[in-house]
Design an enzyme around this catalytic site. Structure first.
Site, PDB file in Angstrom:
ATOM      1  N   VAL A 162     -39.196 -20.521 -10.290  1.00 30.22           N
ATOM      2  CA  VAL A 162     -37.951 -20.341 -11.062  1.00 30.22           C
ATOM      3  C   VAL A 162     -36.737 -20.627 -10.176  1.00 30.22           C
ATOM      4  O   VAL A 162     -35.673 -20.019 -10.346  1.00 30.22           O
ATOM      5  CB  VAL A 162     -37.824 -18.926 -11.685  1.00 30.22           C
ATOM      6  CG1 VAL A 162     -36.870 -18.956 -12.879  1.00 30.22           C
ATOM      7  CG2 VAL A 162     -39.162 -18.367 -12.144  1.00 30.22           C
ATOM      8  N   ALA A 163     -36.891 -21.564  -9.216  1.00 26.74           N
ATOM      9  CA  ALA A 163     -35.774 -21.957  -8.339  1.00 26.74           C
ATOM     10  C   ALA A 163     -35.032 -20.728  -7.810  1.00 26.74           C
ATOM     11  O   ALA A 163     -35.653 -19.819  -7.275  1.00 26.74           O
ATOM     12  CB  ALA A 163     -34.861 -22.927  -9.082  1.00 26.74           C
ATOM     13  N   CYS A 164     -33.714 -20.709  -8.002  1.00 26.69           N
ATOM     14  CA  CYS A 164     -32.867 -19.650  -7.415  1.00 26.69           C
ATOM     15  C   CYS A 164     -33.246 -18.257  -7.890  1.00 26.69           C
ATOM     16  O   CYS A 164     -32.965 -17.275  -7.215  1.00 26.69           O
ATOM     17  CB  CYS A 164     -31.404 -19.860  -7.781  1.00 26.69           C
ATOM     18  SG  CYS A 164     -30.845 -21.523  -7.575  1.00 26.69           S
ATOM     19  N   SER A 165     -33.836 -18.152  -9.064  1.00 25.45           N
ATOM     20  CA  SER A 165     -34.151 -16.832  -9.622  1.00 25.45           C
ATOM     21  C   SER A 165     -35.630 -16.478  -9.472  1.00 25.45           C
ATOM     22  O   SER A 165     -36.113 -15.552 -10.131  1.00 25.45           O
ATOM     23  CB  SER A 165     -33.741 -16.768 -11.101  1.00 25.45           C
ATOM     24  OG  SER A 165     -32.335 -16.760 -11.190  1.00 25.45           O
ATOM     25  N   ALA A 369     -30.074 -22.505 -10.407  1.00 25.01           N
ATOM     26  CA  ALA A 369     -30.763 -23.603 -11.098  1.00 25.01           C
ATOM     27  C   ALA A 369     -31.511 -23.118 -12.330  1.00 25.01           C
ATOM     28  O   ALA A 369     -32.069 -22.026 -12.371  1.00 25.01           O
ATOM     29  CB  ALA A 369     -31.723 -24.300 -10.138  1.00 25.01           C
TER      30      ALA A 369
END
Ligand code: CO8
Length: 381
Positions: A162-165, A369
């Site tokens: 989940v990219a940045c998260s 993102a």
């Protein structure tokens, strides 16, 4: 704030955190010297094409700009080899054999050991391993299952992207497993080995990222023996599609006959647009979550925010509280670590939570993102 309020929740706690930090450091000055040497060589090698307008000149980078625009002074990297070599401009990793532990599982295990020690847990206590990060170095078997095997954990493991998260969404899944009863103790790990995906030939993004690995133990309150733990009062997630931060790297390149390492297959973004669009979404997200718990933003002692840009965090806080807050209320680690994708806020949490008192409230919130926003409201026990 008055006496600590007691909230009704299923009794799920964060009981330990851990960070593994690489020993290699690249300063802005080193990075810019190498990029500028590369750009000057590129411009000289393509002088005729640039003059005829067929090619664009590579602009020079500046250490001063980087620190001023982002707050980043240096970054840790898994390996320095290759990144500063102007004839390579990407890290160099020796390929590991199938019988050897993967690079990513190795750093995941290192962070996991630290989190397990902090929570007072052994492998026998844990029954779920989540590896959640911006990239996994292979599709299968899952890195989480490799980590599970290396640590000797029974149960199950899975990977999430989940990219940045990734870190916050991983904790959301951990919470859901514990709340539903499908797990009794979850190890959620974020081995952010991102330097292989950085375009070191791109002035706008060559400075942004560093490598790190972080881990969290989440369990039910009744099994927690840690002297430093936090009740999870609430989790909240939001996604909204955007092409403004993107990497097209993926398994399809082989079939589409495109360069698997082309610029669009690496991290790229419209940084200013992201900054302006994501900050208000994050501020509103936190405000709504706190309101649902009847907590005022000013009554939160600590905000551990996504570490992408120091000004972005100041803007989120200003939009949330209508004023700036002391630096210790929103810890910053981006100066030393740069953006470590999803892991930055866990580093901030890990390094800056010991001083909180029983009953104090803290918020962990990621944004970036996807777009994606993920948050947890915590109360010190
Ligand atoms: N040196 C000198 N000048 C530069 C440089 C540089 N290195 N880079 C850009 N400039 C120039 C620009 O070209 C521009 O020039 P001009 O005005 O002539 O067009 C000027 O400086 C100003 O540019 P910007 O407006 O873009 O500058 P900003 O003040 O917006 O700063 C930032 C740029 C720092 C990128 C900023 O916009 C930012 O941080 N935005 C937030 C973005 C964000 O949060 N992104 C999330 C990142 S994604 C993530 O966290 C996880 C993704 C998955 C991991 C991927 C790992 C590889």
């Amino acid at each position: 704030m008055n006496a600590p309020t007691t909230f009704s929740s299923p009794g799920i706690v964060i009981s330990g955190s851990g960070v593994w930090t690489p020993t290699n450091i690249i300063t802005n000055e080193e990075l810019v010297a190498s990029y500028n040497a590369y750009a000057e060589k590129f411009n000289s090698d393509h002088k005729a094409a640039i003059e005829s307008g067929e090619m664009e000149e590579k602009p020079l980078s500046s250490a001063r700009f980087i620190e001023k625009a982002s707050g980043i002074k240096s970054r840790y990297v898994y390996t320095k080899e290759g990144i500063l070599d102007i004839n390579r401009m990407r890290p160099k990793f020796p390929e590991r054999k199938e019988g050897e532990i993967s690079n990513q599982a190795e750093i995941a295990v290192k962070a996991a050991h630290n989190a397990m020690a902090a929570a007072g847990k052994t492998a026998a206590d844990i029954d779920v391993v989540i590896v959640s990060c911006a990239y996994t170095q292979r599709s299968y078997p899952a890195i989480a299952i490799e980590v599970q095997n290396a640590l000797g954990i029974e149960g199950f493991g899975f990977d999430m992207l989940v990219a940045c998260s990734a870190a916050t969404f991983g904790l959301h899944r951990a919470y859901d497993c514990l709340a539903s009863g499908s797990a009794k103790c979850v190890l959620s790990i974020n081995p952010e080995l991102v330097t292989p995906q950085v375009n070191y030939c791109d002035r706008d993004s060559h400075f942004i990222f560093g490598d790190v690995s972080t881990a969290i133990i989440m369990e039910r309150a009744e099994t927690c023996t840690s002297a430093n733990s936090y009740e999870v009062l609430s989790t909240k997630a939001l996604t909204k599609f955007s092409n403004s931060i993107r990497s097209n790297f993926g398994y399809m390149s082989r079939a589409t006959d495109v360069d698997p390492y082309g610029w669009d297959k690496l991290f790229h973004q419209a940084g200013r647009k992201v900054f302006e669009e994501v900050s208000p979404i994050a501020a509103a997200h936190i405000a709504n979550q706190l309101a649902s718990l009847d907590i005022k933003p000013a009554d939160v002692q600590r905000y551990w925010l996504h570490q992408a840009n120091i000004h972005m965090n100041k803007m989120v806080i200003k939009q949330l509280l209508g004023k700036n807050v002391p630096a210790e209320a929103t810890p910053t680690i981006i100066d030393r670590y740069a953006n470590t994708a999803s892991a930055g806020l866990i580093i901030a949490f890990h390094l800056h939570n010991d001083d909180l008192k029983k009953g104090d409230i803290g918020v962990i919130c990621s944004f970036g993102a996807g777009y994606s926003v993920g948050s947890l409201v915590l109360q010190k026990r």
